[in-house]
Scaffold this motif. Structure first.
Motif, PDB file in Angstrom:
ATOM      1  N   ALA A 140       0.809  -1.223   0.000  1.00 32.31           N
ATOM      2  CA  ALA A 140       0.000   0.000   0.000  1.00 32.31           C
ATOM      3  C   ALA A 140       0.840   1.269   0.000  1.00 32.31           C
ATOM      4  N   THR A 141       2.053   1.200   0.537  1.00 34.30           N
ATOM      5  CA  THR A 141       2.816   2.439   0.700  1.00 34.30           C
ATOM      6  C   THR A 141       4.141   2.469  -0.062  1.00 34.30           C
ATOM      7  N   GLY A 142       4.594   1.334  -0.539  1.00 29.95           N
ATOM      8  CA  GLY A 142       5.900   1.301  -1.214  1.00 29.95           C
ATOM      9  C   GLY A 142       7.058   1.301  -0.244  1.00 29.95           C
ATOM     10  N   ARG A 143       6.770   0.974   1.025  1.00 26.63           N
ATOM     11  CA  ARG A 143       7.819   0.977   2.031  1.00 26.63           C
ATOM     12  C   ARG A 143       8.338  -0.445   2.242  1.00 26.63           C
ATOM     13  N   ILE A 144       9.645  -0.589   2.260  1.00 22.44           N
ATOM     14  CA  ILE A 144      10.242  -1.912   2.420  1.00 22.44           C
ATOM     15  C   ILE A 144      11.134  -1.896   3.647  1.00 22.44           C
ATOM     16  N   ARG A 145      10.801  -2.723   4.627  1.00 19.91           N
ATOM     17  CA  ARG A 145      11.631  -2.805   5.840  1.00 19.91           C
ATOM     18  C   ARG A 145      12.786  -3.755   5.562  1.00 19.91           C
ATOM     19  N   VAL A 146      13.972  -3.290   5.887  1.00 20.26           N
ATOM     20  CA  VAL A 146      15.163  -4.097   5.606  1.00 20.26           C
ATOM     21  C   VAL A 146      16.135  -4.028   6.783  1.00 20.26           C
ATOM     22  N   ARG A 147      17.126  -4.906   6.737  1.00 19.51           N
ATOM     23  CA  ARG A 147      18.315  -4.745   7.550  1.00 19.51           C
ATOM     24  C   ARG A 147      19.430  -4.510   6.566  1.00 19.51           C
ATOM     25  N   GLY A 148      20.102  -3.382   6.671  1.00 17.63           N
ATOM     26  CA  GLY A 148      21.143  -3.116   5.692  1.00 17.63           C
ATOM     27  C   GLY A 148      21.992  -1.929   6.082  1.00 17.63           C
ATOM     28  N   LYS A 149      22.863  -1.558   5.166  1.00 23.68           N
ATOM     29  CA  LYS A 149      23.771  -0.425   5.413  1.00 23.68           C
ATOM     30  C   LYS A 149      23.771   0.453   4.172  1.00 23.68           C
ATOM     31  N   ALA A 150      23.924   1.745   4.401  1.00 24.96           N
ATOM     32  CA  ALA A 150      24.015   2.676   3.273  1.00 24.96           C
ATOM     33  C   ALA A 150      25.062   3.735   3.593  1.00 24.96           C
ATOM     34  N   ILE A 151      25.586   4.323   2.525  1.00 23.51           N
ATOM     35  CA  ILE A 151      26.587   5.388   2.680  1.00 23.51           C
ATOM     36  C   ILE A 151      25.978   6.703   2.195  1.00 23.51           C
ATOM     37  N   LEU A 152      26.148   7.733   3.006  1.00 25.85           N
ATOM     38  CA  LEU A 152      25.793   9.084   2.552  1.00 25.85           C
ATOM     39  C   LEU A 152      27.092   9.815   2.230  1.00 25.85           C
ATOM     40  N   PHE A 153      27.168  10.388   1.052  1.00 27.64           N
ATOM     41  CA  PHE A 153      28.357  11.173   0.699  1.00 27.64           C
ATOM     42  C   PHE A 153      28.295  12.524   1.413  1.00 27.64           C
ATOM     43  N   GLN A 154      29.406  13.239   1.377  1.00 30.17           N
ATOM     44  CA  GLN A 154      29.454  14.558   2.029  1.00 30.17           C
ATOM     45  C   GLN A 154      28.359  15.480   1.480  1.00 30.17           C
ATOM     46  N   SER A 155      28.116  15.374   0.174  1.00 29.37           N
ATOM     47  CA  SER A 155      27.124  16.251  -0.462  1.00 29.37           C
ATOM     48  C   SER A 155      25.699  15.748  -0.252  1.00 29.37           C
ATOM     49  N   GLY A 156      25.545  14.549   0.323  1.00 30.91           N
ATOM     50  CA  GLY A 156      24.224  13.932   0.437  1.00 30.91           C
ATOM     51  C   GLY A 156      23.342  14.648   1.445  1.00 30.91           C
ATOM     52  N   LEU A 157      22.144  15.009   1.003  1.00 32.56           N
ATOM     53  CA  LEU A 157      21.218  15.693   1.903  1.00 32.56           C
ATOM     54  C   LEU A 157      20.527  14.675   2.801  1.00 32.56           C
ATOM     55  N   TRP A 158      20.175  15.116   3.983  1.00 36.51           N
ATOM     56  CA  TRP A 158      19.467  14.252   4.924  1.00 36.51           C
ATOM     57  C   TRP A 158      18.571  15.133   5.784  1.00 36.51           C
ATOM     58  N   ALA A 159      17.604  14.505   6.439  1.00 34.08           N
ATOM     59  CA  ALA A 159      16.758  15.243   7.385  1.00 34.08           C
ATOM     60  C   ALA A 159      16.560  14.382   8.616  1.00 34.08           C
ATOM     61  N   ARG A 160      16.531  15.037   9.769  1.00 35.01           N
ATOM     62  CA  ARG A 160      16.222  14.303  10.987  1.00 35.01           C
ATOM     63  C   ARG A 160      14.735  13.954  10.939  1.00 35.01           C
ATOM     64  N   ILE A 161      14.360  12.768  11.385  1.00 32.46           N
ATOM     65  CA  ILE A 161      12.940  12.411  11.436  1.00 32.46           C
ATOM     66  C   ILE A 161      12.292  13.270  12.529  1.00 32.46           C
ATOM     67  N   PRO A 162      11.302  14.107  12.171  1.00 26.05           N
ATOM     68  CA  PRO A 162      10.713  14.993  13.187  1.00 26.05           C
ATOM     69  C   PRO A 162      10.061  14.196  14.324  1.00 26.05           C
ATOM     70  N   HIS A 163      10.224  14.684  15.551  1.00 27.14           N
ATOM     71  CA  HIS A 163       9.699  13.939  16.696  1.00 27.14           C
ATOM     72  C   HIS A 163       8.175  13.885  16.700  1.00 27.14           C
ATOM     73  N   ASP A 164       7.530  14.927  16.129  1.00 28.01           N
ATOM     74  CA  ASP A 164       6.068  14.972  16.220  1.00 28.01           C
ATOM     75  C   ASP A 164       5.385  14.195  15.102  1.00 28.01           C
ATOM     76  N   LEU A 165       6.164  13.538  14.252  1.00 29.10           N
ATOM     77  CA  LEU A 165       5.555  12.830  13.116  1.00 29.10           C
ATOM     78  C   LEU A 165       5.875  11.350  13.170  1.00 29.10           C
ATOM     79  N   ASP A 166       4.887  10.558  12.799  1.00 27.68           N
ATOM     80  CA  ASP A 166       5.143   9.132  12.604  1.00 27.68           C
ATOM     81  C   ASP A 166       6.200   8.979  11.506  1.00 27.68           C
ATOM     82  N   GLU A 167       7.068   8.000  11.673  1.00 28.52           N
ATOM     83  CA  GLU A 167       8.162   7.827  10.709  1.00 28.52           C
ATOM     84  C   GLU A 167       7.645   7.592   9.278  1.00 28.52           C
ATOM     85  N   GLY A 168       6.577   6.797   9.162  1.00 28.58           N
ATOM     86  CA  GLY A 168       6.034   6.501   7.830  1.00 28.58           C
ATOM     87  C   GLY A 168       5.489   7.761   7.164  1.00 28.58           C
TER      88      GLY A 168
END
Ligand SMILES: NC(=O)c1ccc[n+]([C@@H]2O[C@H](COP(=O)([O-])OP(=O)(O)OC[C@H]3O[C@@H](n4cnc5c(N)ncnc54)[C@H](OP(=O)(O)O)[C@@H]3O)[C@@H](O)[C@H]2O)c1
Length: 333
Positions: free
Chosen positions: A117-145
């Protein structure tokens, strides 16, 4: 460069200017996920196996058919020497990547679940963010999904806010999906009472379409298959004879370029956020129809896009409730 490379090195070790993350979930972009669903009979197990296969072959979740990716959510596991203390991150921080999975080195150890229904896939894995890679902190007031669903398409409402002027007429193609709903909400605020927002949906009985109507996130809803360019644009023209100043394409199917172009007035703007957009179909379609329109590729990044998208959600309690109902992790896990 990692985006156009067929295969990238996904060794799970942070280089001096990289961040290693423990990955918990992938949010596959809608065009890619639809393709994965259709080619695997909407079978969660087969879709999971196909994702494992793609990542195994390419070192990243780069769908070879659609060319698109998605984003991940996880925890910071290791920060390269050069970035320690300077990039605002600490080991253990929970973040969502804001750069495409098509350029993110990824290793999947296990697929835990696939949510059709959502296109979300739960995994166990590792990823690399490059220096230029943008990211955001998951806001505390929002469900992660919910946060993931919004951040995945954050470029759309942010770009809409930039493109739409007060008093303008805007059409949003695929208005009842994630990016469509956020784009309509952002457009409605920007165009003000003198402007008009027209949503184009394939079916007005969908929960998203009902929300658009009930909450007046659109001034009019056109029910049309955007792959039928003449029919869809004629319906829009019946409502807006001068056509639209800005058309925003938010669909997850191919073949809607011409409908979008024909809905735009001479000198108007067409913003192709959809990953199903074909450059040739858009360029040659506009030429063939004799339409002098400015066409914008949907850059996933617009300055401040994560904050703008989250703000758009928070300013609309009904939209917030809808996203919670539809995309919250607790509902779909
Ligand atoms: N540019 C970027 O950086 C970026 C980032 C993320 C995603 N994307 C892309 O943006 C697009 C939208 O993403 P999303 O997450 O908002 O997708 P979504 O939630 O799945 O929404 C897609 C919408 O398109 C509608 N649609 C499908 N076929 C249609 C047709 N023939 N005519 C009119 N509408 C139609 C769908 O309606 P139904 O549900 O009724 O079928 C749905 O409302 C996708 O192509 C995605 O890959 C781009």
């Amino acid at each position: 460069m990692p985006q156009d490379a067929w295969r990238i090195d996904n060794t799970p070790r942070a280089g001096s200017s990289e961040v290693l993350c423990d990955v918990e979930a992938l949010n596959i972009d809608s065009a890619s996920f639809r393709q994965l669903c259709e080619s695997n009979g909407y079978d969660a197990v087969r879709i999971g196996e196909r994702v494992l296969e793609i990542v195994g072959q390419r070192g990243k979740q780069h769908n070879p058919v659609t060319g698109s990716g998605g984003m991940f959510v996880g925890h910071v596991a290791e920060i390269g020497k050069e970035l320690q203390g300077s990039n605002g991150l600490a080991v253990g921080d929970r973040i969502a990547s804001l750069v495409s999975l098509t350029l993110t080195p990824l290793q999947i150890d296990e697929v835990l679940s696939v949510e059709i229904a959502t296109g979300r896939i739960r995994v166990r894995g590792k990823a690399i963010l490059f220096q230029s890679g943008l990211w955001a902190r998951i806001p505390h007031d929002l469900d992660e999904g919910v946060a993931l669903a919004v951040l995945d398409v954050a470029g759309a409402p942010a770009q809409v806010r930039r493109l739409c002027l007060p008093g303008a007429t805007i059409a949003v193609v695929g208005a009842d999906g994630k990016s469509g709903l956020l784009s309509c909400a952002a457009a409605k605020v920007r165009v003000g009472p003198e402007g008009r927002v027209i949503g184009i949906v394939p079916d007005d009985s969908s929960p998203g379409a009902q929300l658009l109507r009930q909450e007046r996130l659109v001034d009019a809803l056109v029910v049309a298959d955007a792959r039928n360019a003449l029919e869809a644009s004629a319906r829009v023209a019946a409502l807006a004879p001068d056509l639209c100043d800005v058309v925003v394409n938010c669909v997850n199917v191919a073949g809607t370029e011409l409908a979008s172009i024909l809905c735009a007035r001479e000198g108007g703007v067409v913003y192709f956020f959809s990953m199903c957009t074909s450059f040739t179909a858009a360029a040659l379609g506009a030429e063939g129809a004799g339409r002098d329109v400015t066409m914008i590729i949907g850059n996933g990044y617009t300055k401040g896009h994560a904050d703008i998208a989250l703000q758009t959600l928070r300013e609309n309690p009904a939209l917030f409730a809808y996203f919670n109902e539809t995309y919250a992790t607790r509902k779909t896990a």
